[in-house]
Design a protein around this motif. Structure first.
Motif, short mmCIF file in Angstrom:
data_model
loop_
_atom_site.label_atom_id
_atom_site.label_comp_id
_atom_site.label_asym_id
_atom_site.label_seq_id
_atom_site.Cartn_x
_atom_site.Cartn_y
_atom_site.Cartn_z
N PRO A 1 85.12 23.90 37.64
CA PRO A 1 84.97 23.81 36.19
C PRO A 1 83.85 23.25 35.77
O PRO A 1 83.18 23.68 34.57
CB PRO A 1 86.12 23.13 35.75
CG PRO A 1 86.93 23.20 36.72
CD PRO A 1 86.62 23.16 38.17
N LEU A 2 83.08 22.48 36.53
CA LEU A 2 81.93 21.73 36.14
C LEU A 2 80.59 22.42 36.66
O LEU A 2 79.43 21.81 36.45
CB LEU A 2 81.73 20.28 36.65
CG LEU A 2 82.97 19.45 36.27
CD1 LEU A 2 82.96 18.09 36.89
CD2 LEU A 2 82.96 19.26 34.82
N GLY A 3 80.91 23.54 37.33
CA GLY A 3 79.60 24.18 37.78
C GLY A 3 79.12 23.82 39.20
O GLY A 3 77.85 24.15 39.66
N ILE A 4 79.85 23.09 40.24
CA ILE A 4 79.57 22.80 41.29
C ILE A 4 80.52 23.56 42.44
O ILE A 4 81.67 23.52 42.36
CB ILE A 4 79.69 21.38 41.55
CG1 ILE A 4 78.82 20.67 40.69
CG2 ILE A 4 79.24 20.96 42.92
CD1 ILE A 4 79.02 19.09 40.52
N GLU A 5 79.95 24.33 43.48
CA GLU A 5 80.69 25.02 44.24
C GLU A 5 81.09 24.35 45.37
O GLU A 5 80.25 23.54 45.69
CB GLU A 5 79.86 26.41 44.53
CG GLU A 5 80.63 27.43 45.50
CD GLU A 5 79.90 28.55 45.71
OE1 GLU A 5 80.25 29.39 46.60
OE2 GLU A 5 78.59 28.99 45.35
N VAL A 6 82.42 24.57 45.87
CA VAL A 6 82.84 24.02 46.96
C VAL A 6 83.04 24.92 48.14
O VAL A 6 83.57 25.77 48.02
CB VAL A 6 84.10 23.11 46.95
CG1 VAL A 6 84.66 22.59 48.11
CG2 VAL A 6 83.93 22.19 45.81
N MET A 7 82.12 24.54 49.28
CA MET A 7 82.53 25.65 50.50
C MET A 7 83.07 25.15 51.73
O MET A 7 82.73 23.82 51.91
CB MET A 7 81.09 26.00 50.84
CG MET A 7 80.36 26.69 49.87
SD MET A 7 78.52 27.22 50.16
CE MET A 7 77.77 25.96 50.49
N ARG A 8 83.95 25.54 52.26
CA ARG A 8 84.56 25.06 53.37
C ARG A 8 84.34 25.96 54.76
O ARG A 8 84.06 27.16 54.68
CB ARG A 8 86.26 24.89 53.41
CG ARG A 8 86.65 23.94 52.01
CD ARG A 8 88.05 23.98 51.87
NE ARG A 8 88.44 24.99 51.49
CZ ARG A 8 89.86 25.28 50.98
NH1 ARG A 8 90.62 24.36 51.42
NH2 ARG A 8 89.90 26.25 49.97
N GLN A 9 84.10 24.99 55.80
CA GLN A 9 83.78 25.81 57.08
C GLN A 9 84.94 26.82 57.36
O GLN A 9 86.07 26.80 57.19
CB GLN A 9 83.92 24.72 58.32
CG GLN A 9 83.50 25.19 59.76
CD GLN A 9 83.75 24.14 60.67
OE1 GLN A 9 84.04 22.97 60.37
NE2 GLN A 9 83.68 24.42 61.82
#
Length: 976
Positions: free
Chosen positions: A812-820
């Protein structure tokens, strides 16, 4: 437009943008269509639709759409009647069509819209490409990348790629390739490639390929001259000017040494690499390592290199290896452990060195035989039968296309997308790979086009061979002589040597054997071919003999099932055993088979089961190797391919019988026996591993090499003889002297560039409270830095749980989370490098296989010291002799702790990858304070501080602010 575009006679290119990947919970937010009739665009439209919740950050970034763009738009589905009317009578083209079909069943289903998957089509036309994503295909076609992703622009991209691909097919005269695809894919009897409508799922694909085949036949194919001899390696890897490698010299031929000034002329200031002006800068530490490697190759002997981050270790051994091999005709093998480093050597370091030396040496990639596709076996296994559905035909067509288009026949490069889309492909792979027992050698009609024999021939012509450590420890006699070897990532050698000396009997082994003998997914197995051969022999006992063979297999499978039940019952009590860390639940229940376990009543069914399996294996082996061969005395002369397949089966039966014999007999000294079981998946195994590989490595392996280089960024914590060398028996204890040790410090100013914080009061990583604690800190740090965080986890399950919490806080803050995820490590790392507004979370392969220089990473968050579970059988067996004099803790200090510290050092090294990198490493759970000194010693060179979190967060924020990595100045608001 003309040309290949005309093949699209009445096709609509369709693309969706959605809020996610799951049709059950996600929604369509955009639909775009391009209509082509006889090659001309006749219509297009795009529509936006509102969503029931705010758009996820990943979708906003991918599409450029915002919640404001969708405000006031209708919901998808309100215009279905109109959409059906517009699409009726058109063939839908979509890239990765199952995605669109999953979201549009109410649109495409009622009108029975035929759907052509452009991703599947490109796999058939160009199976050799490393990726078939739309972005990769645009780059391959030389077309401009369109950003951001929007429905209509993606439709344009798909159309442009397909037109370009089909134009190439026509121009290159690939009519035979397309005809072979049609023969495999078209289920109609007779396969008249005339087009026309007929009703089955693959009609759009077959119809377009039929049109493409006609277009190819209408153009004269360019003349292609067949080259003599084996398939040639890539031109950019061969010696310049067609110069061949020197012939292999006799053993007593003197070596021409590589002089120090020659190494300097390549790697030194103003040397060949610097003159290339490709960003190379000479480094004193790199030159020191290269000189040591050159001496070892020239004089013989062993050298161990510990080269810190940034030393340029790869070029430091490649340059002297290339110089030495090219002038002496003695090949140098380079064996990394990870595929990431292997790819780096082949795609970056060796090409750069090759250019700098003006092609003065050649290099090649060489793998084990079973990694290569066998043409003869593949052509047999990919035959289609009447009644086969598309799910069986598609992987056969893909493999046949790969046979035609691949230059190397490397099975590792088969598409992950195609394996998941058509799982039958997985079952076909064992039937199409090259095997020592099944090869016909020079009697094979495909001998000079054989991928395996060509790879060996290319290796003989090369100077430097890129292999992997597993192959180095199982080097076949038929491969080129390899007396000079570099083992990079040497901290992995003990595990590789252990695997090389491990034997295992499992449910999977019997499943593979059954598929070989009986076939799978419409593929005939060996028994069907033998039955035909025996029938043709007109022997009276043919039917009875095959009945005995079938009964022998049934008996074997019955005994194997009984063994599996026994192993499962034996292991079930171990599943409830409590170790020091709940992470052990991530492992299959493992039981160390000790003398005490062998005395239990539960062991008796396992022992008896192993003996029964051994007897059944030997009986079936005798039936096939003796009686069937006696019944077909001219098999080798009349049906050599079938004779080789029979040989392959009997070889496999014999090997399994030997395994069962070892596992059922008296335990051998120095072996660790174990059993595993996963009842829910009906998986089980019984295995034996070496407790100590030092004798095998030092005497049997290392002593056979004229020169051996072991290289790693970390050979062991602390000073003295490195831990890795002690474990491998290369510490001077035996007859051979210890390798010369070269420690090349990192050129980076680690103490100034990085702060490592050991958090002293966080929850233990295996405790429930840790998930919330870690998620709060990771999200707070990422908010402070605007992303730029790499999270390394010792447990996949913990990574997923923490990742879900972090994503909920950050997106929601505009930071993308990527997981392996499988097969995407390199692309994720590249994304993190160029995009600072992201968080990347990974497990073991990310600890040492990811290189992200620049501002993509300002903080590395490590969940815990990566200690192996104490109850794992091999761990317990290896710590046991070390503990006899000083208790269990001494064994821990001498085995598990140093191994964990090696991996920790690798993980910490992910932060500083260039002279300009700055940042912080956080170890959330550094373990018990009793071994804190060992941990501090292992991180020598870094600035390390052990602090409670209240102090740590202020210290961390100060460093981040000082280095210009902060975008949010109030950490107390978000860090917890």
């Amino acid at each position: 437009m003309g040309g290949a575009a005309d093949l699209f006679t009445r096709h609509v290119f369709l693309d969706l943008e959605t809020t996610g990947l799951d049709p059950r919970v996600d929604e369509v937010i955009e639909l775009g269509c391009l209509f082509y009739e006889n090659g001309r665009e006749v219509d297009r439209f795009a529509r936006l639709y509102s969503a029931s919740k705010p758009l996820p950050l990943t979708i906003r970034r991918l599409t450029g759409l915002t919640d404001g763009d969708l405000a006031g738009k209708p919901r998808f589905g309100t215009d279905l009647a109109e959409l059906r009317e517009r699409l009726t009578g058109w063939t839908v083209v979509a890239h990765n069509a199952p995605f669109e079909k999953g979201f549009l069943p109410d649109l495409l289903g009622p009108i029975r819209a035929p759907v052509l998957d452009s991703c599947e089509l490109m796999h058939y036309l160009h199976p050799e490409l490393p990726s078939h994503s739309l972005e990769s295909l645009l780059r391959w076609a030389g077309l401009a990348l369109r950003q951001p992703h929007r429905a209509v622009s993606d439709c344009e991209s798909v159309h442009a790629v397909l037109v370009r691909a089909m134009e190439r097919c026509v121009r290159e005269g690939r009519g035979d390739d397309v005809a072979d695809l049609l023969a495999a894919l078209d289920p109609r009897p007779g396969r008249e490639h005339g087009g026309g409508a007929f009703d089955y799922e693959e009609w759009p694909l077959v119809d377009l390929l039929s049109r493409l085949h006609a277009a190819c036949r209408a153009v004269s194919a360019p003349l292609a001259l067949e080259t003599q001899g084996f398939l040639r390696g890539r031109p950019e890897r061969r010696r310049a000017g067609g110069v061949t490698a020197l012939p292999e010299p006799d053993a007593d031929t003197p070596v021409l040494p590589v002089r120090p000034e020659e190494v300097t002329a390549v790697l030194g200031a103003g040397g060949a690499l610097e003159r290339m002006e490709e960003g190379f800068v000479s480094r004193p530490a790199q030159l020191e390592v290269a000189q040591a490697v050159a001496r070892a190759l020239s004089d013989g002997g062993q050298v161990a290199v510990e080269a810190g981050t940034g030393t340029g270790k790869s070029l430091a051994y490649l340059a002297p290896a290339a110089l030495f091999a090219a002038r002496n005709g003695r090949k140098v093998g380079v064996a990394p452990h990870t595929k990431t480093l292997q790819d780096q050597l082949l795609e970056k370091d060796l090409p750069r060195l090759h250019r700098a030396l003006n092609g003065a040496f050649g290099y090649a990639l060489l793998k084990g035989q079973t990694n290569y596709l066998c043409r003869r076996r593949a052509l047999e296994a990919t035959r289609v039968e009447p009644g086969m559905g598309h799910s069986a035909r598609a992987p056969r067509a893909y493999l046949r296309a790969y046979l035609r288009r691949s230059g190397e026949g490397d099975l590792d490069r088969l598409s992950h997308w195609f394996r998941e889309r058509f799982p039958v492909l997985l079952g076909l792979v064992p039937a199409v790979r090259s095997e020592a027992a099944t090869t016909l050698g020079d009697k094979c009609p495909h001998f000079h086009r054989c991928f395996y024999h060509s790879a060996v021939a290319q290796a003989r012509e090369a100077d430097v061979l890129v292999i992997n450590q597993s192959l180095a420890f199982a080097w076949p006699a038929r491969y080129p002589k390899l007396e000079h070897l570099v083992l990079d990532e040497a901290h992995e050698v003990e595990d590789v040597a252990t695997t090389a000396q491990t034997v295992e009997l499992s449910d999977g082994a019997f499943q593979r054997l059954t598929e070989r003998l009986h076939g799978r997914d419409g593929r005939h197995g060996l028994f069907a071919e033998l039955r035909r051969a025996l029938s043709a022999s007109r022997r009276e006992d043919a039917r009875a003999l095959m009945g005995e063979v079938e009964d022998g297999l049934r008996r074997l499978l019955d005994e194997a099932r009984g063994l599996g039940m026994g192993v499962t019952e034996l292991c079930e009590p171990s599943a409830t055993a409590v170790g020091e860390d709940a992470d052990e639940g991530a492992y299959a229940p493992e039981l160390r088979v000790t003398a005490a376990v062998r005395a239990l009543p539960a062991w008796e069914p396992v022992r008896d089961g192993l003996e029964a399996v051994r007897g059944a294996l030997q009986a079936l082996h005798t039936l096939l190797a003796v009686r069937v061969l006696a019944a077909l005395p001219e098999l080798a002369a009349r049906m050599p391919a079938l004779e080789r397949e029979l040989s392959g089966a009997t070889t496999e039966l014999g090997e399994l019988a030997l395994l069962a014999s070892e596992l059922s007999g008296e335990p051998a000294p120095g072996r660790c026996y174990s059993a595993t079981a996963e009842p829910k998946r009906q998986r089980w195994s019984v295995s034996a591993q070496p407790v100590d590989v030092s004798g095998y490595v030092s005497r049997d392996f290392a002593a056979s090499k004229r020169s051996l280089v072991l290289a790693s960024a970390t050979l062991g914590p602390g000073d003295g003889v490195p831990f890795v060398l002690r474990r491998l028996g290369l510490d001077g204890r035996g007859e051979q002297p210890a390798p010369r040790l070269v420690r090349a410090p990192s050129p980076f100013r680690l103490r100034e560039q990085a702060l490592v914080v050991l958090v002293t009061d966080a929850p233990r990583a295996h405790e429930e409270a840790f998930v919330e604690w870690a998620a709060l800190r990771i999200s707070g740090l990422a908010r402070t830095m605007g992303g730029r965080l790499l999270g390394l986890f010792a447990s996949t399950r913990r990574m997923e749980r923490v990742g879900a919490e972090v994503r909920a806080r950050l997106e929601p803050l505009g930071i993308e989370v990527m997981r392996q995820s499988r097969g995407h490590s390199r692309s994720l790392a590249a994304r993190q490098e160029r995009d600072t507004g992201t968080v990347l979370l990974g497990t073991k392969s990310f600890w040492q296989g990811v290189d992200i220089p620049g501002r993509g990473v300002g903080c590395v968050f490590i969940d815990k010291l990566p200690l192996e579970p104490a109850l794992r059988p091999l761990v317990a067996a290896r710590e046991e002799p070390l503990s006899r004099e000083g208790g269990e803790y001494l064994g821990f200090l001498q085995y598990r702790l140093p191994r964990a510290l090696l991996l920790l050092r690798q993980g910490v090294g992910r932060l500083i990858r260039s002279t300009t990198d700055r940042g912080v490493v956080i170890l959330a759970d550094p373990g018990h304070p009793s071994y804190r000194g060992h941990l501090m010693n292992a991180l020598d060179g870094y600035r390390v501080e052990a602090l409670p979190w209240a102090q740590a967060r202020l210290r961390i924020h100060g460093v981040l602010k000082e280095t210009g990595l902060t975008v949010d100045s109030a950490p107390e608001r978000s860090w917890g």
